[in-house]
Design a protein around this motif. Sequence first.
Motif, PDB file in Angstrom:
ATOM      1  N   MET A   1       0.840  -1.207   0.000  1.00  0.00           N
ATOM      2  CA  MET A   1       0.000   0.000   0.000  1.00  0.00           C
ATOM      3  C   MET A   1       0.870   1.250   0.000  1.00  0.00           C
ATOM      4  N   GLU A   2       1.994   1.175   0.695  1.00  0.00           N
ATOM      5  CA  GLU A   2       2.932   2.304   0.661  1.00  0.00           C
ATOM      6  C   GLU A   2       3.369   2.592  -0.774  1.00  0.00           C
ATOM      7  N   SER A   3       3.762   1.522  -1.488  1.00  0.00           N
ATOM      8  CA  SER A   3       4.195   1.708  -2.878  1.00  0.00           C
ATOM      9  C   SER A   3       3.051   2.231  -3.731  1.00  0.00           C
ATOM     10  N   GLU A   4       1.871   1.669  -3.505  1.00  0.00           N
ATOM     11  CA  GLU A   4       0.686   2.022  -4.292  1.00  0.00           C
ATOM     12  C   GLU A   4       0.324   3.501  -4.118  1.00  0.00           C
ATOM     13  N   LEU A   5       0.422   3.978  -2.857  1.00  0.00           N
ATOM     14  CA  LEU A   5      -0.055   5.327  -2.537  1.00  0.00           C
ATOM     15  C   LEU A   5       1.074   6.354  -2.485  1.00  0.00           C
ATOM     16  N   GLY A   6       2.314   5.855  -2.564  1.00  0.00           N
ATOM     17  CA  GLY A   6       3.451   6.765  -2.518  1.00  0.00           C
ATOM     18  C   GLY A   6       3.618   7.442  -1.165  1.00  0.00           C
TER      19      GLY A   6
ATOM     20  N   ARG B   1      11.567  -0.589   1.647  1.00  0.00           N
ATOM     21  CA  ARG B   1      10.276  -0.841   2.295  1.00  0.00           C
ATOM     22  C   ARG B   1       9.388  -1.756   1.461  1.00  0.00           C
ATOM     23  N   ALA B   2       9.745  -1.941   0.193  1.00  0.00           N
ATOM     24  CA  ALA B   2       8.956  -2.829  -0.663  1.00  0.00           C
ATOM     25  C   ALA B   2       9.379  -4.290  -0.526  1.00  0.00           C
ATOM     26  N   VAL B   3      10.472  -4.538   0.212  1.00  0.00           N
ATOM     27  CA  VAL B   3      10.942  -5.919   0.385  1.00  0.00           C
ATOM     28  C   VAL B   3       9.908  -6.707   1.189  1.00  0.00           C
ATOM     29  N   SER B   4       9.595  -7.892   0.714  1.00  0.00           N
ATOM     30  CA  SER B   4       8.559  -8.703   1.358  1.00  0.00           C
ATOM     31  C   SER B   4       8.973  -9.127   2.769  1.00  0.00           C
ATOM     32  N   PRO B   5       8.051  -9.089   3.734  1.00  0.00           N
ATOM     33  CA  PRO B   5       8.351  -9.629   5.067  1.00  0.00           C
ATOM     34  C   PRO B   5       8.609 -11.135   5.022  1.00  0.00           C
ATOM     35  N   PHE B   6       8.236 -11.767   3.905  1.00  0.00           N
ATOM     36  CA  PHE B   6       8.497 -13.202   3.744  1.00  0.00           C
ATOM     37  C   PHE B   6       9.859 -13.469   3.108  1.00  0.00           C
ATOM     38  N   PHE B   7      10.613 -12.404   2.846  1.00  0.00           N
ATOM     39  CA  PHE B   7      11.931 -12.556   2.214  1.00  0.00           C
ATOM     40  C   PHE B   7      12.808 -13.535   2.987  1.00  0.00           C
ATOM     41  N   ILE B   8      12.954 -13.293   4.292  1.00  0.00           N
ATOM     42  CA  ILE B   8      13.887 -14.113   5.084  1.00  0.00           C
ATOM     43  C   ILE B   8      13.410 -15.560   5.196  1.00  0.00           C
ATOM     44  N   PRO B   9      12.164 -15.800   5.661  1.00  0.00           N
ATOM     45  CA  PRO B   9      11.734 -17.210   5.693  1.00  0.00           C
ATOM     46  C   PRO B   9      11.703 -17.844   4.303  1.00  0.00           C
ATOM     47  N   GLY B  10      11.527 -17.017   3.274  1.00  0.00           N
ATOM     48  CA  GLY B  10      11.499 -17.570   1.924  1.00  0.00           C
ATOM     49  C   GLY B  10      12.864 -17.948   1.405  1.00  0.00           C
ATOM     50  N   VAL B  11      13.877 -17.229   1.833  1.00  0.00           N
ATOM     51  CA  VAL B  11      15.203 -17.419   1.255  1.00  0.00           C
ATOM     52  C   VAL B  11      16.067 -18.347   2.107  1.00  0.00           C
ATOM     53  N   MET B  12      15.718 -18.525   3.363  1.00  0.00           N
ATOM     54  CA  MET B  12      16.606 -19.292   4.249  1.00  0.00           C
ATOM     55  C   MET B  12      16.725 -20.749   3.771  1.00  0.00           C
ATOM     56  N   PRO B  13      17.965 -21.296   3.821  1.00  0.00           N
ATOM     57  CA  PRO B  13      18.177 -22.627   3.254  1.00  0.00           C
ATOM     58  C   PRO B  13      17.416 -23.734   3.978  1.00  0.00           C
ATOM     59  N   ASN B  14      17.050 -23.518   5.235  1.00  0.00           N
ATOM     60  CA  ASN B  14      16.313 -24.529   5.987  1.00  0.00           C
ATOM     61  C   ASN B  14      14.815 -24.463   5.730  1.00  0.00           C
ATOM     62  N   GLY B  15      14.391 -23.573   4.812  1.00  0.00           N
ATOM     63  CA  GLY B  15      12.962 -23.439   4.522  1.00  0.00           C
ATOM     64  C   GLY B  15      12.315 -24.743   4.083  1.00  0.00           C
ATOM     65  N   GLY B  16      13.033 -25.506   3.272  1.00  0.00           N
ATOM     66  CA  GLY B  16      12.486 -26.771   2.789  1.00  0.00           C
ATOM     67  C   GLY B  16      12.266 -27.756   3.920  1.00  0.00           C
ATOM     68  N   ALA B  17      13.276 -27.905   4.776  1.00  0.00           N
ATOM     69  CA  ALA B  17      13.151 -28.824   5.918  1.00  0.00           C
ATOM     70  C   ALA B  17      12.000 -28.381   6.823  1.00  0.00           C
ATOM     71  N   ALA B  18      11.899 -27.074   7.030  1.00  0.00           N
ATOM     72  CA  ALA B  18      10.821 -26.547   7.881  1.00  0.00           C
ATOM     73  C   ALA B  18       9.455 -26.854   7.276  1.00  0.00           C
ATOM     74  N   LEU B  19       9.336 -26.626   5.974  1.00  0.00           N
ATOM     75  CA  LEU B  19       8.062 -26.877   5.297  1.00  0.00           C
ATOM     76  C   LEU B  19       7.655 -28.348   5.419  1.00  0.00           C
ATOM     77  N   VAL B  20       8.608 -29.247   5.247  1.00  0.00           N
ATOM     78  CA  VAL B  20       8.300 -30.679   5.325  1.00  0.00           C
ATOM     79  C   VAL B  20       7.819 -31.047   6.739  1.00  0.00           C
ATOM     80  N   THR B  21       8.497 -30.526   7.755  1.00  0.00           N
ATOM     81  CA  THR B  21       8.068 -30.860   9.122  1.00  0.00           C
ATOM     82  C   THR B  21       6.688 -30.295   9.429  1.00  0.00           C
ATOM     83  N   MET B  22       6.422 -29.082   8.948  1.00  0.00           N
ATOM     84  CA  MET B  22       5.107 -28.467   9.203  1.00  0.00           C
ATOM     85  C   MET B  22       4.012 -29.242   8.484  1.00  0.00           C
ATOM     86  N   ARG B  23       4.300 -29.563   7.243  1.00  0.00           N
ATOM     87  CA  ARG B  23       3.295 -30.250   6.415  1.00  0.00           C
ATOM     88  C   ARG B  23       2.940 -31.611   6.971  1.00  0.00           C
TER      89      ARG B  23
END
Lengths: 80, 444
Positions: free
Chosen positions: A48-53, B156-178
Amino acid sequence: MGKPDLLATFKLVASRVDHKEFPNVSRESVITDLGIDSLSMMQIVGEMESELGIMIPDEDLVELVTVGDLCKKIEARLPA
Amino acid sequence: MSTRRRVVITGLGVVTPIGNDVATFFANLLEGRSGVSFIDMFPTDKLRSDIAASVKDFDPLKFLSRKESEIYGRVTHFTIGACAEALEMAKIAPIPRPVKGQSEEETEAIATAHAKLDSLEDGLDRSRIGCLFSTGMGSVDIFEQEVAKSAARGPRAVSPFFIPGVMPNGGAALVTMRYGLQGPSYSMASACATGAHSISTCAMMIEAGDVDVMVAGGAEAATRQNCVAGFGNARALARAFEGDPTRASRPFDKKRTGFVMGEGAGALVLEEEQHALQRGAKPLAYVAGFGMTSDAAHLTSPLPDGSGLALAMERAIARAGITAADIGYINPHATSTTQGDVAEFRALTRVFGERLPRIPISATKSMIGHLLGGAAAAEAIAVVCSLRDQRVHPSINLDEIDPIFTLDLVRGGPRALDFRYAIKESAGFGGHNCAIVFERYPSA
């Protein structure tokens, strides 16, 4: 330029981020009831920040319970 | 009578450039089919190589919701695909099947069914089941994507899921959760030996009695422009051979020039033998022994005499309680680099001596390229299938074997063998060596 429809923007961004429709969202909707978790919420805020600037400071992000809470904070940050 | 806890393999799963299930993968290996082609995902005109072995037709939405498929990188997509197949084969959890021509909602329903797998009533003690699943490089695609987003729109546009998405243990974590696996889980990286270390450490945990079942393996999906640039600029990659990408990966051939980047995943369900038999799972082979060493010398070059790798093999053979004379098939690391294959040959010579030229050997990488963190796991799966079927796949692209290699390279087609023990050995950037001895399971 007219004021943006923040509820519509929220719905648009939330559906893009979570890949599902949010047809019945109102300003009274409780965010967690919509199945949006804390990380997804921060993703929506960033989009939303990006969308609204604008930039929404962290102090605006505490005690966000409803969609309306977020809209109100954003309205205060929009240029007059 | 020994009371040693023996480790068997009860499930296998793969995502590879020549097949996204074990049956297709092994059939194509036996046929000698190459999965290498020209890269079409990004421009290659400024790169030192323009070929790779890529996974085709893999749909992550068979295993993940759309949101999950965005959070996790391609390497984790492969991880869950391979683990799902392995856990189904091991009779631990079935794969929820999609229906033909399914709608978006049905796709979500499949993902939801996956997400509920941990509530299956199967009587297994899930606190004694774990997962060591690893990748050499992590989710390179997510890293690139978020860095690009930051460059374009600010941090500020970086996804909050960046770190859990990129971490190498993500696959192992996903398998245990699933699957609700509550035993030990983590990732370990040893570059190109990653999958072998995963399998070995899982076997060690089962032997030690800490766990009964482990999902082991490795995955990689690093065929991105900057990774090809990195390996290429290190002069490690092969180009198309006489214009033909399928002929580029040619371990032990006189005209080998480097490795071919591959992608994919291999997953193995390891299990204590009695635990497997009691619940009616079918053992496919034993993990009989393993050995791990370090060159302690150079970041990227193996010791020229191969002594680090040789010691890993000697330890694996000793731990299996056999001698080098018992090994009936070798699945080598064999990356097809000029020097790497030579160092490996020297290691093999030290371990097997005069008998080396009479032991069948074939390189899986000649067909699937180098899966890096997933290589040893996918290749180990080829070995397990070979022991089960008593048939080994050929090495391809051996137009002229380099005369320095006095080896019994399997070529021209698959070969039927009567063998009990096979060795798989791997070496990774950093000087990490790991060898595993697999043993035929009597009834298999």
